[in-house]
Design an enzyme around this catalytic site. Structure first.
Site, PDB file in Angstrom:
ATOM      1  NE  ARG A  83      63.524 -76.863 -33.276  1.00  0.00           N
ATOM      2  CZ  ARG A  83      62.524 -76.409 -34.020  1.00  0.00           C
ATOM      3  NH1 ARG A  83      62.198 -77.000 -35.141  1.00  0.00           N
ATOM      4  NH2 ARG A  83      61.851 -75.346 -33.633  1.00  0.00           N
ATOM      5  CG  HIS A 119      65.036 -75.306 -38.206  1.00  0.00           C
ATOM      6  ND1 HIS A 119      65.128 -76.668 -38.352  1.00  0.00           N
ATOM      7  CD2 HIS A 119      65.623 -74.769 -39.315  1.00  0.00           C
ATOM      8  CE1 HIS A 119      65.731 -76.955 -39.502  1.00  0.00           C
ATOM      9  NE2 HIS A 119      66.047 -75.826 -40.096  1.00  0.00           N
ATOM     10  CE1 TYR A 126      58.281 -74.000 -34.408  1.00  0.00           C
ATOM     11  CE2 TYR A 126      58.759 -72.154 -35.875  1.00  0.00           C
ATOM     12  CZ  TYR A 126      59.198 -73.214 -35.099  1.00  0.00           C
ATOM     13  OH  TYR A 126      60.537 -73.475 -35.001  1.00  0.00           O
TER      14      TYR A 126
HETATM   15  C1  LIG Z   1      65.307 -81.683 -49.393  1.00  0.00           C
HETATM   16  C2  LIG Z   1      65.184 -80.542 -48.427  1.00  0.00           C
HETATM   17  N1  LIG Z   1      64.020 -79.887 -48.318  1.00  0.00           N
HETATM   18  C3  LIG Z   1      63.886 -78.842 -47.488  1.00  0.00           C
HETATM   19  C4  LIG Z   1      64.931 -78.438 -46.703  1.00  0.00           C
HETATM   20  C5  LIG Z   1      64.770 -77.244 -45.749  1.00  0.00           C
HETATM   21  N2  LIG Z   1      64.808 -77.737 -44.344  1.00  0.00           N
HETATM   22  C6  LIG Z   1      65.946 -77.782 -43.650  1.00  0.00           C
HETATM   23  S1  LIG Z   1      65.752 -78.539 -42.156  1.00  0.00           S
HETATM   24  C7  LIG Z   1      64.108 -78.789 -42.428  1.00  0.00           C
HETATM   25  C8  LIG Z   1      63.306 -79.517 -41.390  1.00  0.00           C
HETATM   26  C9  LIG Z   1      63.891 -80.871 -41.088  1.00  0.00           C
HETATM   27  O1  LIG Z   1      63.162 -81.507 -40.080  1.00  0.00           O
HETATM   28  P1  LIG Z   1      63.651 -82.863 -39.445  1.00  0.00           P
HETATM   29  O2  LIG Z   1      63.975 -83.846 -40.517  1.00  0.00           O
HETATM   30  O3  LIG Z   1      62.652 -83.279 -38.444  1.00  0.00           O
HETATM   31  O4  LIG Z   1      65.045 -82.527 -38.739  1.00  0.00           O
HETATM   32  P2  LIG Z   1      65.305 -81.490 -37.563  1.00  0.00           P
HETATM   33  O5  LIG Z   1      65.519 -80.159 -38.219  1.00  0.00           O
HETATM   34  O6  LIG Z   1      64.149 -81.522 -36.646  1.00  0.00           O
HETATM   35  O7  LIG Z   1      66.575 -81.964 -36.937  1.00  0.00           O
HETATM   36  C10 LIG Z   1      63.728 -78.278 -43.676  1.00  0.00           C
HETATM   37  C11 LIG Z   1      62.374 -78.288 -44.200  1.00  0.00           C
HETATM   38  C12 LIG Z   1      66.142 -79.129 -46.843  1.00  0.00           C
HETATM   39  N3  LIG Z   1      67.239 -78.793 -46.151  1.00  0.00           N
HETATM   40  N4  LIG Z   1      66.239 -80.175 -47.691  1.00  0.00           N
END
Ligand SMILES: Cc1ncc(C[n+]2csc(CCOP(=O)(O)OP(=O)(O)O)c2C)c(N)n1
Ligand SMILES: Cc1ncc(C[n+]2csc(CCOP(=O)(O)OP(=O)(O)O)c2C)c(N)n1
Ligand SMILES: [Mg+2]
Ligand SMILES: [Mg+2]
Lengths: 346, 349, 346, 349
Positions: free
Chosen positions: D248, D252, D261
């Site tokens: 990434r 985010h 971070y």
């Molecule tokens: C069930 C849930 N918990 C927390 C969140 C908050 N949140 C949104 S994206 C994220 C990180 C997701 O990481 P990853 O699965 O690696 O996907 P990326 O963002 O790297 O594409 C979090 C904690 C959420 N959307 N849904």
């Protein structure tokens, strides 16, 4: 690291009454709780290095160490389930769920474990868990980022539920909740995080009233407006507007959504004889029904009109563009007040 | 099945002594006798229901035997009577849950080092991880960490919570021993329709966690595997998964009718040799015990069962006020009002 | 295979009105729904070969095949999440959660997915999912086997919730629910499974009233008792007893817990001028609050007393020995009625 | 990492033709340009927020390219703009979700074969399993099954639902392709604090499911892996997991500040060579495309972005009545009453 405890200095070195945002007040309360009780641990998704997506835990890991403040993998049931075990091991966990809508995956652990372990173990395994949930809408966020779960939590035996409406309340209620021996769901109104207000850190609960009850935020004699979280500020605005028309509204910040301070509700409405309850959650089976019924039960013969509810609709929380149509706004609250004031017995 | 090796080799304990083997036999007989008696209690109306563990005595006694109750903590499901008995838990308090006296039982879980009986499948596995993580927070690993031992079944392995627990534990290197009793069935669903890939132990490698698949009907093998796993976790090397292959010889519970989903032939084939009989033969063959010892063990088991039964029968219902008093450490005015109201209305009657 | 559809013969070959248990009525309704709509699929834990722990799906796999009726692995979120995908593929899933208390692990999928997919997809991905939940207490079961989740479900926008009180209702409401294009939570009162009653299978809803509304189970003019599920039978007993003292009680079976038939509530209480609502769930934030508030709102000026609630307490569902202390019993309901009848304006 | 082999070898499609490679480049440029523009839109106040996918273009375009929209169905997260674009989804409808017009977007998911945008991490993985199981229920596998392609991240792999989905799919042999974009981060948490064992692909063996770990920044490798996985699933051999290793490169989301971070050095090291640049060099080296082609592709991408931006800017708020009208297929009197009440009070104003 703006707004962090690292900037605001060591707890206790500042003047007792300071102006700060709710984010700062919460951050400070957590800092103090960590300092005061070595068994306190804070964790959740992005709580550590990042300081949380709302920066509520900002600087706490740097100050208190990665043992006391840490990131977990991305799993809410895991976070809450883990809290149960930590509590059984003698810790006071303060987990964070990143957004209200992501508390749902943890409902099983919250309802069947956290809320029942003290009971199941006949008091031998208490659950001093303070679950922080950034709550409610109003920030034009993506789906699931604007939920109101108070009715669900309030219905669950074994939980206590509280929501602060301003920085002062946030500081004191969090410090109180995080030192209790029972599980408390702490619902933070995310749309108020950046609003500033005076916080008197000196008194245990400066401003009057026990930290377990409701609180009169403005006195009035024509009608009682009951609210919590972000809706309290809105109701105070409404009261201001109504005052221009000579209508004196009492605004009651319910604060504790479980147990509800039925005595304060009754005392206020016995005086005003009219009540409107306001919340963001959908109408049906919302906490407004409970509040209305408690008022009706206690004040049936003095009430001039049925208690009115001004709430979100029975629809999924809409996207940002329609948010203002969904959350009770000043006009809708004023309409509700008008309906009560104009009520005629049929 | 690929599994990662354990970092620590065995516990301090050497091979099991003759006395220990006899002790294991006595425990297994006591458990077997109490278990089969409990089914009779249910038929006689002494208790409303029970979940027997017939056939799982070796897995339960063997694993429970490895626990150090001065520092470890155990997280059972609803079927770990044998573990409780092995750990020395008050068995009237334990069995009281099956009398519908109190959900979770009347024993003191904190003092017994046995968490309350758990009816949510997979519900307590995460608790073990949190408790274990707490041990590492208390200070640096000095090879003397308390270990969390958590039990669950092949069916429970399908629950999301179990995955979250394994991942959390492995990321945090928490001293957890995941003890799966793969007894072939989750009520009516056989393992092959439940556990994709066929083995729960095979999942461990995906978390970078060592696993041991063990003959769960061989109590000596179970003791050994559990001790090795404990040593690994205790030394701070993180979690271990043990899959004890066994067979649920009885019904799922006293209200289940296995005839609806498996034949007696299937049962016979699946069950193999009775674990208690296996130990008996071994002790005989090795000259460690004789028929007199076995007879004595059975007498003791019977006496014990009688005492427990008497205790259970003497157990009256808990006072209704406990419904209110045990909800919180700090009760609330609302709850007090409800309690008062309840008292009024029930005394009225 | 007792009580199974295999024994009771082919649907439609029997006389229209038959005496059967609720278990048989539900089993028959499912059998007919499977026969009538090839897109219907039934699944859950032990639903197939075993026929469910309550035998509601008894014989259905043998008759309709393992493609239509099947066992899943043991994971409730999986079962409900899978239902969403099946619905998107054009099926009408009828999943079962084995016991009410095991719906909690699926709350995330129910609230955030099933209830919202139609909305999120702007009506292009409907969710015709009928979730069967053996519900409520009264069978001296282990922990988590006696929950009342109606207030939680009723609060969730996008769900409909229904509970039958007898075999006839069970047959018709399930047939109705399982042919709707929207998600319906079908709460089966497990303590009533084995009670027999007459079922008129001929009429779409023999006995009067639309299948979407509440139903008057007994007429009366002094007070309205509102209940659902297993409490309806108890309230009918209470009405019988009260009649001996000359008190004529109207018993309203709410049936649909979302949407609530506010018009029928109002019509009944406008006549009786007094109401008591009874449920097994804990008092606070229970559905009784909503019912009471709907009545108060509609009948404020005719009500002689505040609506009374007779409910479970705000405690975790207790073990069998204390069950009768927890669930509203005849005495507690009579006390509630007495309080309303004797109410004096203060 | 031990993985099981695929049962079906490759799809019908041979190696990618020059025209296809150029098409992939055009798609990646279009996606890259729209993605970076969307961040600018947010800064300019055109949209309130956005979750960029900078660096994940190869993983998204490559996998989306393998989809047959006449029979497959795709389940995205909130970050699969590149997949949507590759599948030919209406991009104004897609981007409208980031304008806060409608949760899930305004495109027609049923017609587009792309489920609504999903904000619950891990939320839609089980939907893919249900949809895929539905394909097998429709009749016997004839090598032509529709396949469910479900996307999720390294962070999402921690969720219980993802485990349940893998186990269900493998037990039921459902035609699902689990496509993990391991981009190194879940907001601020790096993979090593998230994924015990270090690899999501390594989990597959525990379910008896084949897995492919692929260089997610090599679009050709991604197309190939996805086609192979589709062929396996389509033929009725069950699910496959693909872990596309990527990075990434951006924040985010537009409200994230990665400087809190991770350092710029870490970013540079983690990110490696830009996937778009890699494809460009390859096309140049193989003589498949020249600078003129690249310039043309960029011009087209810019025109496209302008059109989408115009569409987004023209997009007014949805009528409030939709809040009520779209809850159910069959509305309820209670909801109608609330809608009427709302209309009255909002018109009053
Ligand atoms: C069930 C849930 N918990 C927390 C969140 C908050 N949140 C949104 S994206 C994220 C990180 C997701 O990481 P990853 O699965 O690696 O996907 P990326 O963002 O790297 O594409 C979090 C904690 C959420 N959307 N849904
Ligand atoms: C969350 C949850 N879902 C369903 C049930 C109902 N239930 C009780 S035991 C059981 C089967 C458990 O199988 P397994 O994990 O293999 O343990 P075993 O009974 O074989 O010891 C089921 C489905 C439950 N108790 N909890
Ligand atoms: Mg089992
Ligand atoms: Mg990621």
């Amino acid at each position: 690291m703006s707004n962090s405890i690292l900037e605001s200095g060591t707890p206790g070195t500042e003047a007792a009454a300071t102006v700060m945002s709710m984010q700062q007040a919460l951050n400070r309360a957590l800092d103090e709780v960590l300092a005061e009780n070595p068994k306190t641990v804070i964790f959740g998704e992005d709580c550590g290095r990042l300081g949380g997506v709302f920066r509520i835990t900002d600087g706490l890991q740097a100050k208190h160490g990665t043992q006391r403040v840490f990131d977990t993998p991305l799993a809410e049931s895991g976070i809450l389930g883990m809290s149960v075990g930590l509590a059984m091991a003698g810790f006071h966990p303060i987990p964070e769920v990143q957004f209200d809508g992501f508390a749902y995956p943890a409902v099983n652990q919250i309802v069947c474990q956290i809320a029942r372990m003290n009971y199941r173990s006949r008091g031998t395994l208490p659950m001093p868990i303070t679950l922080r949930v950034p709550s409610f809408g109003g920030i034009r966020a993506p789906e699931h980022h604007g939920e109101s779960l108070e009715a669900l939590f309030a219905h669950v035996p074994g939980l206590k539920v509280v929501s602060p409406s301003n920085p002062h309340e946030a500081y004191h209620l969090l410090k109180y909740a995080a030192t209790r021996p029972d599980p408390v769901i702490f619902m933070e109104p995310k749309s108020r995080y950046w609003q500033k207000g005076e916080v008197d850190t000196d008194s245990a609960d400066a401003g009057g009233g026990a930290p377990t009850g409701a609180k009169v935020m403005r006195e009035g004699r024509h009608l009682t407006l009951v609210a919590w979280g972000a809706m309290v500020a809105r109701c105070l605005q409404v009261a201001e507007l109504a005052a221009e028309d000579g209508i004196e509204i009492e605004v009651l910040d319910l604060r504790w959504l479980k147990p509800i301070d039925a005595a304060s509700l009754a005392a206020s409405v016995r005086k005003t004889r009219r009540a409107v309850v306001v919340h963001e959650a959908p109408l049906t089976s919302g906490l407004g029904a409970e509040v209305a019924q408690l008022i009706t039960q206690a004040c049936f013969s003095t009430l001039k009109a049925p208690v009115e509810r001004v709430t979100g609709f029975d629809v999924p929380y809409p996207s940002g563009d329609l948010e203002d149509e969904y959350i009770p706004n000043i006009d809708r609250i004023l309409f509700g007040i008008q309906r009560v004031l104009e009520y005629k017995r049929g | 099945m690929d599994t990662l090796p354990l970092a620590a080799s065995g516990g301090d304990a050497g091979p099991l002594s003759a006395a220990e083997l006899r002790r294991l036999y006595s425990l297994m007989v006591a458990v077997r006798h109490l278990d089969t008696s409990a089914i009779a209690w249910q038929r006689q109306g002494i208790i409303p229901g029970y979940a027997p563990e017939l056939g799982q005595e070796a897995a339960q006694v063997g694993s429970g035997y490895a626990v150090d109750t001065t520092r470890d903590f155990v997280f059972p499901t609803y079927r770990e009577m044998g573990v409780a008995r092995t750990m020395g838990v008050d068995m009237v308090g334990y069995m009281s849950t099956h009398k519908a006296t109190w959900h979770g039982g009347l024993y003191d879980p904190a003092a017994s080092r046995l968490a309350p009986i758990q009816a949510v499948v997979g519900g307590s596995v995460l608790h073990a991880v949190g408790w274990a993580h707490g041990q590492t927070l208390a200070g640096p690993a000095d090879g003397k960490l308390g270990v969390a031992l958590t039990y669950f079944g092949d069916g429970a392995s399908s629950q999301g919570d179990v995955h979250e627990a394994m991942n959390f534990a492995a990321v945090m290197k928490a001293p957890v021993v995941f003890f799966v009793q793969n007894n072939g069935w989750a009520i009516s669903v056989p393992t092959e329709r439940q556990v994709a890939g066929g083995s729960v132990a095979a999942r461990a490698a995906g978390y970078g966690m060592p696993a041991l698949q063990v003959d769960g009907d061989d109590v000596v093998a179970v003791v050994d595997a559990t001790r090795r796993a404990f040593a690994h976790a205790r030394a701070g090397h993180g979690p271990v998964l043990i899959e004890a292959m066994t067979y649920r010889r009885g019904p799922h519970s006293t209200s289940d009718d296995p005839g609806r989903y498996r034949s007696l032939d299937e049962e016979r084939d699946g069950a193999g040799v009775d674990p208690l009989e296996r130990l008996r033969q071994r002790l005989l063959a090795d000259g460690i015990a004789d028929e007199a010892f076995f007879a004595e063990a059975l007498v003791a088991a019977k006496a014990e069962e009688e005492q427990i039964r008497t205790g259970i029968q003497a157990l009256g219902p808990r006072p209704g006020a406990e419904m209110f008093d045990l909800v919180f450490q700090e009760t609330t005015p609302a709850l007090q009002a409800q309690a008062a109201h309840w008292r009024e209305e029930s005394e009225h009657v």
